[in-house]
Scaffold this motif. Structure first.
Motif, PDB file in Angstrom:
ATOM      1  N   SER A   1       0.853  -1.255  -0.037  1.00 15.71           N
ATOM      2  CA  SER A   1       0.024  -0.002   0.029  1.00 15.71           C
ATOM      3  C   SER A   1       0.971   1.252  -0.047  1.00 15.71           C
ATOM      4  O   SER A   1       0.742   2.203  -0.759  1.00 15.71           O
ATOM      5  CB  SER A   1      -0.837  -0.084   1.300  1.00 15.71           C
ATOM      6  N   LYS A   2       1.820   1.379   0.636  1.00 17.59           N
ATOM      7  CA  LYS A   2       2.767   2.359   0.943  1.00 17.59           C
ATOM      8  C   LYS A   2       3.454   2.448  -0.489  1.00 17.59           C
ATOM      9  O   LYS A   2       3.802   3.899  -0.825  1.00 17.59           O
ATOM     10  CB  LYS A   2       3.740   2.381   1.950  1.00 17.59           C
ATOM     11  N   ARG A   3       4.057   1.550  -0.924  1.00 17.88           N
ATOM     12  CA  ARG A   3       4.716   1.616  -2.276  1.00 17.88           C
ATOM     13  C   ARG A   3       4.084   2.008  -3.279  1.00 17.88           C
ATOM     14  O   ARG A   3       4.270   3.094  -4.080  1.00 17.88           O
ATOM     15  CB  ARG A   3       5.100   0.040  -2.646  1.00 17.88           C
ATOM     16  N   ARG A   4       2.530   1.906  -3.370  1.00 16.02           N
ATOM     17  CA  ARG A   4       1.788   2.329  -4.411  1.00 16.02           C
ATOM     18  C   ARG A   4       1.368   3.968  -4.135  1.00 16.02           C
ATOM     19  O   ARG A   4       1.296   4.607  -5.113  1.00 16.02           O
ATOM     20  CB  ARG A   4       0.572   1.349  -4.512  1.00 16.02           C
ATOM     21  N   GLN A   5       1.464   4.268  -3.082  1.00 14.11           N
ATOM     22  CA  GLN A   5       1.305   5.586  -2.695  1.00 14.11           C
ATOM     23  C   GLN A   5       2.573   6.481  -3.179  1.00 14.11           C
ATOM     24  O   GLN A   5       2.309   7.307  -3.837  1.00 14.11           O
ATOM     25  CB  GLN A   5       1.022   5.738  -0.942  1.00 14.11           C
ATOM     26  N   LEU A   6       3.419   5.914  -2.876  1.00 16.92           N
ATOM     27  CA  LEU A   6       4.718   6.471  -3.357  1.00 16.92           C
ATOM     28  C   LEU A   6       4.856   6.640  -5.010  1.00 16.92           C
ATOM     29  O   LEU A   6       5.198   7.685  -5.425  1.00 16.92           O
ATOM     30  CB  LEU A   6       6.078   5.673  -2.855  1.00 16.92           C
ATOM     31  N   ARG A   7       4.507   5.719  -5.588  1.00 17.99           N
ATOM     32  CA  ARG A   7       4.655   5.475  -7.142  1.00 17.99           C
ATOM     33  C   ARG A   7       3.707   6.491  -7.838  1.00 17.99           C
ATOM     34  O   ARG A   7       3.737   6.950  -8.991  1.00 17.99           O
ATOM     35  CB  ARG A   7       4.166   4.081  -7.534  1.00 17.99           C
ATOM     36  N   ALA A   8       2.276   6.422  -7.139  1.00 19.54           N
ATOM     37  CA  ALA A   8       1.314   7.439  -7.385  1.00 19.54           C
ATOM     38  C   ALA A   8       1.857   8.703  -7.728  1.00 19.54           C
ATOM     39  O   ALA A   8       0.839   9.772  -8.257  1.00 19.54           O
ATOM     40  CB  ALA A   8      -0.021   7.243  -6.632  1.00 19.54           C
ATOM     41  N   ARG A   9       2.990   9.287  -7.268  1.00 22.16           N
ATOM     42  CA  ARG A   9       3.203  10.671  -7.125  1.00 22.16           C
ATOM     43  C   ARG A   9       3.882  10.944  -8.451  1.00 22.16           C
ATOM     44  O   ARG A   9       3.896  12.028  -8.930  1.00 22.16           O
ATOM     45  CB  ARG A   9       4.580  10.849  -6.095  1.00 22.16           C
ATOM     46  N   TYR A  10       4.240   9.939  -9.371  1.00 20.02           N
ATOM     47  CA  TYR A  10       4.969   9.985 -10.533  1.00 20.02           C
ATOM     48  C   TYR A  10       4.242   9.185 -11.628  1.00 20.02           C
ATOM     49  O   TYR A  10       4.628   9.529 -12.745  1.00 20.02           O
ATOM     50  CB  TYR A  10       6.450   9.423 -10.703  1.00 20.02           C
ATOM     51  N   PHE A  11       3.487   8.193 -11.318  1.00 25.02           N
ATOM     52  CA  PHE A  11       2.664   7.559 -12.367  1.00 25.02           C
ATOM     53  C   PHE A  11       1.230   7.352 -12.010  1.00 25.02           C
ATOM     54  O   PHE A  11       0.698   7.141 -10.895  1.00 25.02           O
ATOM     55  CB  PHE A  11       3.367   5.940 -12.306  1.00 25.02           C
ATOM     56  N   VAL A  12       0.379   7.980 -13.020  1.00 24.75           N
ATOM     57  CA  VAL A  12      -1.084   8.033 -12.676  1.00 24.75           C
ATOM     58  C   VAL A  12      -1.667   6.547 -12.625  1.00 24.75           C
ATOM     59  O   VAL A  12      -2.770   6.315 -12.116  1.00 24.75           O
ATOM     60  CB  VAL A  12      -1.773   8.761 -13.537  1.00 24.75           C
ATOM     61  N   SER A  13      -1.169   5.553 -13.214  1.00 23.09           N
ATOM     62  CA  SER A  13      -1.789   4.119 -13.321  1.00 23.09           C
ATOM     63  C   SER A  13      -0.443   3.193 -13.293  1.00 23.09           C
ATOM     64  O   SER A  13       0.637   3.546 -13.770  1.00 23.09           O
ATOM     65  CB  SER A  13      -2.711   3.822 -14.064  1.00 23.09           C
ATOM     66  N   SER A  14      -1.094   1.847 -12.961  1.00 28.40           N
ATOM     67  CA  SER A  14       0.159   0.694 -13.247  1.00 28.40           C
ATOM     68  C   SER A  14       0.504   0.743 -14.860  1.00 28.40           C
ATOM     69  O   SER A  14       1.379   0.160 -15.052  1.00 28.40           O
ATOM     70  CB  SER A  14      -0.617  -0.489 -12.697  1.00 28.40           C
ATOM     71  N   ILE A  15      -0.536   0.885 -15.404  1.00 30.98           N
ATOM     72  CA  ILE A  15      -0.153   0.877 -17.100  1.00 30.98           C
ATOM     73  C   ILE A  15       0.889   1.945 -17.397  1.00 30.98           C
ATOM     74  O   ILE A  15       1.784   1.825 -18.017  1.00 30.98           O
ATOM     75  CB  ILE A  15      -1.539   1.128 -17.957  1.00 30.98           C
ATOM     76  N   THR A  16       0.741   2.986 -16.909  1.00 29.63           N
ATOM     77  CA  THR A  16       1.823   4.096 -17.174  1.00 29.63           C
ATOM     78  C   THR A  16       3.168   3.694 -16.523  1.00 29.63           C
ATOM     79  O   THR A  16       4.166   3.832 -17.207  1.00 29.63           O
ATOM     80  CB  THR A  16       1.210   5.446 -16.368  1.00 29.63           C
ATOM     81  N   TYR A  17       3.094   3.167 -15.455  1.00 27.00           N
ATOM     82  CA  TYR A  17       4.521   2.789 -14.838  1.00 27.00           C
ATOM     83  C   TYR A  17       4.969   1.715 -15.742  1.00 27.00           C
ATOM     84  O   TYR A  17       6.239   1.703 -16.008  1.00 27.00           O
ATOM     85  CB  TYR A  17       4.247   2.149 -13.446  1.00 27.00           C
ATOM     86  N   ALA A  18       4.289   0.645 -16.055  1.00 28.85           N
ATOM     87  CA  ALA A  18       4.709  -0.464 -17.003  1.00 28.85           C
ATOM     88  C   ALA A  18       5.432  -0.010 -18.125  1.00 28.85           C
ATOM     89  O   ALA A  18       6.231  -0.386 -18.913  1.00 28.85           O
ATOM     90  CB  ALA A  18       3.546  -1.631 -17.267  1.00 28.85           C
ATOM     91  N   GLU A  19       4.705   1.083 -18.909  1.00 23.27           N
ATOM     92  CA  GLU A  19       5.059   1.649 -20.105  1.00 23.27           C
ATOM     93  C   GLU A  19       6.429   2.425 -19.802  1.00 23.27           C
ATOM     94  O   GLU A  19       7.102   2.266 -20.804  1.00 23.27           O
ATOM     95  CB  GLU A  19       4.041   2.762 -20.667  1.00 23.27           C
ATOM     96  N   ALA A  20       6.526   3.050 -18.836  1.00 18.53           N
ATOM     97  CA  ALA A  20       7.868   3.754 -18.430  1.00 18.53           C
ATOM     98  C   ALA A  20       9.004   2.453 -18.400  1.00 18.53           C
ATOM     99  O   ALA A  20       9.859   2.914 -19.020  1.00 18.53           O
ATOM    100  CB  ALA A  20       7.740   4.378 -17.358  1.00 18.53           C
ATOM    101  N   ARG A  21       8.524   1.479 -17.665  1.00 17.21           N
ATOM    102  CA  ARG A  21       9.614   0.474 -17.539  1.00 17.21           C
ATOM    103  C   ARG A  21      10.109   0.004 -19.038  1.00 17.21           C
ATOM    104  O   ARG A  21      11.238  -0.528 -19.398  1.00 17.21           O
ATOM    105  CB  ARG A  21       9.095  -0.555 -16.752  1.00 17.21           C
TER     106      ARG A  21
END
Length: 202
Positions: A71-91
């Motif tokens: 839960s905390k990790r997702r909160q931190l990720r949400a500061r720079y990525f609006v969704s899991s799809i955006t994060y996966a695209e960036a990777r």
């Protein structure tokens, strides 16, 4: 190389967990039984089994720690990525750059070790306090107080380290991926500081 790094980091976590478990079992066994079992520690077979068990235990603790901190990790990720799809695209965007991938692997390795040792530190100071109370030692109150204080500082220290590495890594990933997939980042990501530049993408 990546597989070797993962083996080492899981083993580092597992050895700490095994140490906590060993202290707990020795405390339960008592002084006499512990002295009788001490020669087993010199056995090569026991050492090999302990190493294998430490690795398995490291996997268990790592997965448990990841679940607790998801839960905390997702909160931190949400500061720079609006969704899991955006994060996966960036990777995926940085996957073709070996240097960035290597930096990301190094950051993940440090993050996993800190994450695992948040819980190892907690386990260790609890079982050490238990051992102090079980064995006939002088100055128990002082020893328990010191152990608890040190343990609390270690838990906090590893947690803060995990949080900082994780947050910096997400920021670095966003900065690195932005030129490649600008449509994923409608808002400009704040420039990374010199201290954060030592981190890398998750």
């Amino acid at each position: 190389m990546a597989a070797t790094a993962m083996f080492v980091e899981v083993l580092v976590v597992g050895i700490g967990s095994l140490a906590a478990l060993t202290v707990f079992l020795v405390s339960l066994a008592g002084v006499k039984n512990a002295s009788r079992l001490a020669p087993l520690a010199e056995s090569t077979v026991i050492a090999g089994l302990a190493l294998a068990f430490a690795y398995a235990l490291g996997i268990l603790v790592d997965r448990a720690a990841d679940s607790v901190l998801t839960s905390k990790r997702r909160q931190l990720r949400a500061r720079y990525f609006v969704s899991s799809i955006t994060y996966a695209e960036a990777r995926r965007a940085i996957s073709s750059n070996p240097d960035l991938v290597a930096r990301a692997d190094y950051a993940r390795s440090r993050m996993r070790i800190c994450r695992g040792w948040v819980f190892n530190s907690l386990f260790l100071f609890i079982v050490i306090d238990f051992a102090i109370m079980r064995f006939p030692l002088e100055g128990r109150i002082l020893m328990v107080s010191a152990t608890t204080a040190i343990g609390a500082l270690l838990v906090l220290g590893f947690y803060v380290a995990w949080r900082n590495i994780t947050l910096t890594s997400y920021k670095k990933l966003a900065l690195q991926a932005q030129p490649m997939v600008p449509h994923l980042f409608p808002q400009q990501v704040a420039p990374v500081t010199r201290a954060e530049s030592e981190g890398s993408a998750l």
